[in-house]
Design a protein around this motif. Structure first.
Motif, PDB file in Angstrom:
ATOM      1  N   ILE A   1       0.858  -1.184   0.000  1.00  0.00           N
ATOM      2  CA  ILE A   1       0.000   0.000   0.000  1.00  0.00           C
ATOM      3  C   ILE A   1       0.893   1.232   0.000  1.00  0.00           C
ATOM      4  CG2 ILE A   1      -1.751   1.321   1.258  1.00  0.00           C
ATOM      5  CD1 ILE A   1      -2.687  -1.297   2.511  1.00  0.00           C
TER       6      ILE A   1
ATOM      7  N   ASP B   1     -12.058  -5.682   0.033  1.00  0.00           N
ATOM      8  CA  ASP B   1     -11.414  -4.767   0.973  1.00  0.00           C
ATOM      9  C   ASP B   1     -11.802  -3.336   0.634  1.00  0.00           C
ATOM     10  OD1 ASP B   1      -8.973  -3.266  -0.466  1.00  0.00           O
ATOM     11  OD2 ASP B   1      -9.110  -5.301  -1.274  1.00  0.00           O
TER      12      ASP B   1
ATOM     13  N   THR C   1      -9.687  -0.661   1.015  1.00  0.00           N
ATOM     14  CA  THR C   1      -8.433   0.077   1.080  1.00  0.00           C
ATOM     15  C   THR C   1      -8.495   1.368   0.269  1.00  0.00           C
ATOM     16  OG1 THR C   1      -7.374  -2.100   1.174  1.00  0.00           O
ATOM     17  CG2 THR C   1      -5.939  -0.201   0.903  1.00  0.00           C
TER      18      THR C   1
ATOM     19  N   ARG D   1      -9.474   4.159   2.244  1.00  0.00           N
ATOM     20  CA  ARG D   1      -8.646   4.306   3.454  1.00  0.00           C
ATOM     21  C   ARG D   1      -9.332   3.720   4.686  1.00  0.00           C
ATOM     22  NH1 ARG D   1      -7.701   9.262   0.921  1.00  0.00           N
ATOM     23  NH2 ARG D   1      -5.575   9.437   0.077  1.00  0.00           N
TER      24      ARG D   1
ATOM     25  N   TRP E   1      -9.155   0.328   6.565  1.00  0.00           N
ATOM     26  CA  TRP E   1      -8.291  -0.852   6.560  1.00  0.00           C
ATOM     27  C   TRP E   1      -9.081  -2.049   7.079  1.00  0.00           C
ATOM     28  CZ3 TRP E   1      -5.414   1.639   3.595  1.00  0.00           C
ATOM     29  CH2 TRP E   1      -4.961   2.918   3.870  1.00  0.00           C
ATOM     30  N   ARG E   2      -9.997  -2.526   6.234  1.00  0.00           N
ATOM     31  CA  ARG E   2     -10.858  -3.637   6.612  1.00  0.00           C
ATOM     32  C   ARG E   2     -11.096  -4.535   5.404  1.00  0.00           C
ATOM     33  NH1 ARG E   2     -15.754  -1.361   7.563  1.00  0.00           N
ATOM     34  NH2 ARG E   2     -16.904  -2.437   5.918  1.00  0.00           N
TER      35      ARG E   2
ATOM     36  N   TYR F   1       0.170  -1.454   8.282  1.00  0.00           N
ATOM     37  CA  TYR F   1      -1.260  -1.456   7.953  1.00  0.00           C
ATOM     38  C   TYR F   1      -1.938  -2.697   8.528  1.00  0.00           C
ATOM     39  CZ  TYR F   1      -0.308   2.318   4.649  1.00  0.00           C
ATOM     40  OH  TYR F   1       0.064   3.509   4.083  1.00  0.00           O
TER      41      TYR F   1
ATOM     42  N   PHE G   1      -5.092  -4.790   9.621  1.00  0.00           N
ATOM     43  CA  PHE G   1      -6.446  -4.787   9.071  1.00  0.00           C
ATOM     44  C   PHE G   1      -7.426  -5.435  10.050  1.00  0.00           C
ATOM     45  CE2 PHE G   1      -4.647  -3.439   5.210  1.00  0.00           C
ATOM     46  CZ  PHE G   1      -5.655  -3.154   4.298  1.00  0.00           C
TER      47      PHE G   1
END
Length: 936
Positions: free
Chosen positions: A642, A711, A713, A716, A718-719, A778, A780
């Motif tokens: 990322i 995701d 991402t 922004r 982060w899951r 990062y 998650f």
């Protein structure tokens, strides 16, 4: 307080309806009542099981009458003679259901509420407090394939003219198809041998909607005939409809508890308790969705009785819904960033107003391609093997096909520059939004001035799913009459059902943000993309102040304009070259294996049921055994790296690198024993008490069986959301029902019921926090489904149907529901999607010439989502839908009619439990229909 007000309003309606009915109720009990002229024309329903010697016994009748009163009479008898707790709807005539939409008709049944789609049309049905995923919909007791991800049947694909009746079965019997906790809805198509002779009709109509100021029309016809001494019957129906609709709605209204989380609003250089734990608005988008629907259907049923002991029935249904939609939305990303907010106002930890520096006003144009072909073919055979033994075999296949992959579009462009925005929340309304452009102009005053030189490229998405669903069923059952004391009949049977659903996603998400940043306007590219847009009655009933005129984009021209940048180097946020170059060929939609899946589900079942009866009672008790095996296939990829060069720009996205997709598959299986009991006791022929208890189940949604992952991402966040798991087990419930029915005269009834459900193994989602996925810096959160939650439902129903001798009538239904939902063993509030109260009230009049009706369907406040954000739940607000109809018989064969829908201009609104925290809105307008029916 909100709940008390909702219940008080519902009870007020209930009391008013009783007051209307009461003056003639006592008289009606003492009088058998002359058969009104409308009910004297024909007959055909099940004969009530009454004692002819009883003073209040009713003589067996055959009711084949037509019209509203006839429909209510037939539904009354179906309920009275049912072996289970049931409510029914009968067609008013061959090819004429009570409402233009089957879901709208079902909303008049106690315990049933509906959700609406574009244009306000009923689409999904909720039964006894549970959403469409917890009920099954069948046609002639055969499962219908669906065009969505799950099992939920969308009623908008099915014209009501193809349906002759509907039964909502609220208690279970061993002989019923399993898969429902809320209730089973069985739709019935017409059969010629039940109404011998030749019958035909044609119906023409046109309609107009006052929000979109557009209309449409429909033509339908049905032909029924019997031959060879009523041993062969054929019924054929066809319908074609075309309609333009518009829905003005909120597309996005989201909140972020972490942005800012806290804010020094008064500028005293410290964070007070009132400035901590703040919920701030992130993204606001709203606009209009225009849809042009074309719906066509052809249905047929052929019956053959070669002998008195044998009958074969072949039936077929084919429908096509062609409903492309295009949405025009204005969007404002007001989310907090460093030095972006000023003049902030806070109320009870909600940020209700601010000035936003550097706000980019965006416009979204999106299209949805929805063409759905649904078919079902079935063959049924009945054989009376002996005077005591009857056997029945059934085979069918149902398919639904929707090919939308790569055909949906979502394009965004914004006005680049350092603009200033102003946001202020309102109570029960959209917010006030104002934008001062960098050159000093007010955005709301620029109507007709903005064009290709003002809007810069941003997001350009192609997407959509190809969804194919096939259901194949084969069953063999029998009934054996016995004389074993109280046991009168034995039912037995086996069934095999095989379902396969695939979703192939075709999109360009990996490159949809290639042109993000508004760096190039359309004029700079030599493109003509921007079009002026003026919408009449825009966002009617929404409240708030915001620009009401804006622009739209020519989507094909938008994608064509991208070619002008091929080979141009992409610049970073500082205007420096990145060494990569624009390539419009990357914007083509491609098969996305990580969002696609294939799920197969094979089920074998067997049942045994005994019917029992005594002098004053009847019952059935049985056991159904179900074994299901599931297999799912999809693909997954991993995030490798990322890079986020512009973290303070809320409209930008980080750069994400993924691994190649890798195929995965999984299997699961389970076996369930489902006992059931239904018991009825007759205090007298007109008064009966029912009790029912059963163990029931509902299967996870089909997409919840495939471990697809998505995701966030690019936002922004982060899951990673894992959608499914093949090892998920079905949702179990133990349920009981106690009801009483009083048929106090030959046309009327009053009923009441109490029901209870204890539901376990709800499919819910749990989050594993701060998981190391191998990307430094990062961590998650990973969300995935589990069986774990539980819920309890306690509800009560009341129904009143009274038809007066003078042609007037009242039909009232009320349902109250109290639910408790648990997550990880903790009580978290009400069950999602359950309206606390629902009322349906219809007043009608009918004679030889005139048929008039006004109906009101009210659903109370309900929880849409528990803990939607930062501990706040999202609530749908009460909604009342009013329809009216008037029909006049010019002759026995020609009828003129006029109908109005949503006459009070009802609309949907949702919030976060407080009036100044909007979470959703949609308005549909009123629709008026006029037409003519001709019988031959």
């Amino acid at each position: 307080m909100a709940r008390r007000q909702t219940d008080l309003g519902a009870l007020t309606v209930l009391a008013a309806a009783l007051a209307v009915a009461w003056p003639q109720w006592a008289h009606a009990q003492a009088s058998t009542g002359a058969a009104d002229s409308a009910t004297a024309k024909a007959a055909g329903s099940a004969t009530p099981a009454t004692d002819p010697a009883s003073p209040d016994a009713e003589a067996p009748q055959k009711i084949t009458v037509t019209g509203t009163r006839a429909s209510l009479l037939k539904a009354r008898e179906l309920k009275r003679n049912s072996a289970v707790v049931q409510d029914s709807i009968a067609a008013e005539d061959l090819g004429r259901f009570p409402d233009d939409n089957v879901a709208d008709s079902l909303s008049h049944v106690t315990g049933v509420t509906i959700s609406r789609t574009h244009g306000g049309e009923g689409q999904y049905v909720n039964v006894r407090g549970l959403g469409p995923g917890y009920s099954i919909v069948t046609l002639n007791n055969r499962i219908l394939a669906t065009d969505g991800d799950g099992r939920d049947f969308a009623f908008d694909v099915l014209p009501s003219e193809t349906i002759y009746g509907a039964d909502v079965m609220k208690s279970a019997a061993a002989s019923q198809t399993e898969g429902s906790i809320g209730g089973s809805v069985n739709l019935r198509s017409a059969r010629a041998l039940t109404n011998p002779g030749r019958h035909a009709s044609v119906r023409l109509e046109g309609n107009f909607n006052d929000l979109s100021e557009s209309g449409g029309g429909k033509i339908s016809g049905v032909y029924s005939d019997t031959f060879a001494g009523n041993r062969i019957g054929l019924v054929v129906g066809a319908v074609y409809a075309k309609q333009s609709t518009r829905s003005d709605s909120v597309l996005d209204f989201t909140y972020n508890p972490d942005s800012p989380g806290e804010f020094d609003a008064n500028g005293d250089q410290r964070i007070t308790p009132d400035e901590h734990n703040l919920l701030g608005v992130c993204c606001v988008a709203f606009g209009a969705i225009e849809q042009k629907k074309q719906r066509a259907a052809l249905s047929a049923a052929l019956e053959w009785k070669p002998s008195d002991t044998t009958k074969l029935t072949f039936d077929a249904l084919g429908t096509r819904l062609d409903a492309p939609a295009i949405g025009y939305h204005q969007a404002y990303y007001v989310e907090h960033a460093e030095d972006r907010w000023s003049d902030v106002t806070i109320k009870d930890h909600l940020i209700t107003g601010m000035t936003i520096q550097g706000l980019t006003p965006e416009v979204v144009t999106r299209t949805e391609h929805r063409v759905v072909d649904t078919t079902q073919f079935g063959l049924n055979g009945e054989w009376k093997a002996t005077p005591d033994l009857a056997l029945e075999g059934d085979a069918y296949v149902s398919r639904s096909v929707r090919n939308s992959g790569g055909k949906d579009t979502w394009v965004v462009a914004g006005i680049p520059g350092n603009h200033i925005g102003y946001f202020s929340a309102n109570r029960n309304a959209l917010p006030d939004i104002r934008v001062t452009l960098e050159d000093g102009r007010d955005l709301a005053q620029t109507s007709g001035q903005l064009g290709n030189a003002d809007y810069g490229l941003h997001w350009a998405e192609l997407g959509g799913d190809d969804i194919h669903d096939t259901v194949k069923g084969l069953s063999l059952g029998g009934k054996l009459a016995v004389d074993w004391g109280a046991v009168e009949r034995l039912h037995f049977g086996v069934a095999d059902t095989r379902r396969a659903k695939s979703r192939n996603t075709v999109d360009n998400l990996e490159n949809a943000c290639q042109y993000c940043g508004y760096q190039y306007t359309f004029s700079q590219l030599g493109a003509d993309v921007v079009r002026p847009l003026t919408l009449q009655n825009f966002m009617r009933n929404a409240g708030g102040n915001f620009p009401t005129t804006f622009v739209r984009f020519d989507t094909p021209a938008y994608f064509e304009s991208l070619k002008a940048l091929d080979g141009v180097e992409i610049l970073d946020e500082n205007g420096q070259g990145t060494g990569t170059f624009y390539d419009s060929s990357l914007m083509r939609a491609r098969f996305n294996p990580t969002r696609s899946y294939r799920v197969s589900e094979d089920t074998q079942s067997a049942y045994f049921q005994a019917d029992l009866a005594g002098d004053d009672w009847f019952a059935n008790v049985g056991l159904r055994v179900v074994r299901t095996k599931t297999t799912s296939r999809t693909a997954v990829n991993r995030i490798i790296a990322i890079s986020d060069p512009t973290p303070n720009d809320p409209t930008s996205s980080p750069d994400v690198t993924y691994s190649p997709a890798e195929p995965v598959s999984a299997t699961g299986e389970y076996t369930k024993l489902l006992p059931s009991l239904n018991f009825a006791y007759k205090f007298k022929p007109s008064l009966q008490l029912r009790f029912a208890a059963a163990k029931v189940m509902s299967r996870p949604s089909l997409d919840q069986l495939a471990p697809t992952a998505e995701d966030h991402t690019l936002d922004r966040t982060w899951r990673i959301d894992v959608q499914g798991d093949a090892n998920l087990k079905p949702i179990d419930a133990t349920q009981a029902d106690l009801s009483i029915e009083w048929y106090y005269n030959r046309r009327s009834m009053v009923s009441g019921a109490v029901f209870w459900k204890d539901i376990r193994h709800f499919v819910t989602y749990t989050i594993d926090d701060n998981v190391d996925i191998g990307v430094p810096g990062y961590p998650f959160d990973i969300q995935h489904p589990i069986n774990g939650d539980k819920a309890r439902i306690l509800g009560y129903e009341f129904g009143l149907q009274h038809l007066f001798d003078n042609g007037f009538g009242v039909n009232l239904k009320y349902t109250g529901t109290d639910t408790r939902a648990y997550v990880n063993g903790t009580h978290v509030g009400e069950l999602e999607g359950v309206s606390r109260s629902a009322v349906s009230l219809a007043l009608l009049y009918e004679d030889d010439k005139l048929n008039a009706q006004i109906a009101m369907d009210h659903s109370g406040r309900y929880t849409e989502a528990l803990d939607a954000v930062a501990g706040y739940s999202r609530y749908g607000q009460p909604l009342t839908w009013v329809t009216a109809s008037l029909a006049y018989n010019l002759s026995d064969d020609i009828t003129l009619f006029f109908e109005g829908k949503n006459l009070t201009d009802a609309y949907y609104r949702a919030n976060l439990g407080r009036a100044d925290a909007l979470a959703g809105f949609e308005t549909w307008g009123r629709t008026y229909t006029a037409g003519m029916t001709v019988k031959f």
